[in-house]
Design an enzyme around this catalytic site. Sequence first.
Site, short mmCIF file in Angstrom:
data_model
loop_
_atom_site.label_atom_id
_atom_site.label_comp_id
_atom_site.label_asym_id
_atom_site.label_seq_id
_atom_site.Cartn_x
_atom_site.Cartn_y
_atom_site.Cartn_z
N SER A 65 18.72 65.06 101.56
CA SER A 65 19.25 64.52 100.32
C SER A 65 20.73 64.81 100.12
O SER A 65 21.43 64.01 99.47
CB SER A 65 18.43 65.00 99.12
N HIS A 116 23.28 68.22 96.50
CA HIS A 116 23.43 66.85 96.00
C HIS A 116 24.86 66.62 95.51
O HIS A 116 25.49 65.62 95.85
CB HIS A 116 22.45 66.60 94.86
#
Length: 144
Positions: A65, A116
Site C-alpha cells: 500500500s 501511506h
Amino acid sequence: MFLHSGISHLFNNMLLLFFIGDYVENYVGHWKFAGIYFLTGILADLVSMGYNIFNNKMVLSIGASGAIFGIVGALAGFIFLSKGMIKDITGPRLVVFIGLSILSGLQNEGVDNMAHIGGLVSGFVIALILTVCSNVKKKKIADS
C-alpha cells in the site's frame, strides 16, 4: 512491498493498483510506472521506518500500500499539473478518495498510515520532477 498478511490483503492492494495504476501507467508508460512504483514503495517504507524508530515503536509493516499510495500521489501530481483532470479523474474526486483512504487507515488498527503518507508525498514529488524534466526536454528540442 511483496509480503501480505493474507489473501484479502493482497486482493485489496491489487484491486486498487489495477484501477488507479492503469491511469498512471497509460500516462507515463510502463517503465516510468515501474520506477514510480518501486521508488515510492521504498520511500514509503523509509518514512514508516524513520517514524517508528523516532517513536521507539517496534512494528512489522508489510504490504504494497505504500507503493500504491505512491502511484496515487503521482496521479495527484499529474492531475495538478494538467489543469485538474486526467481522463475521467478530476482533482476533487481524487482528493476525496485520498481523504477516505487515510481516514479508513486511521480507523483500522494495524494500518501503517505513515507508509501511506510517505508514498503519497513521494509520488506527488516524483510526478512534479518527471513533468518538469519532460517540459525542459521538450523546450530544448523546440529550441534546437
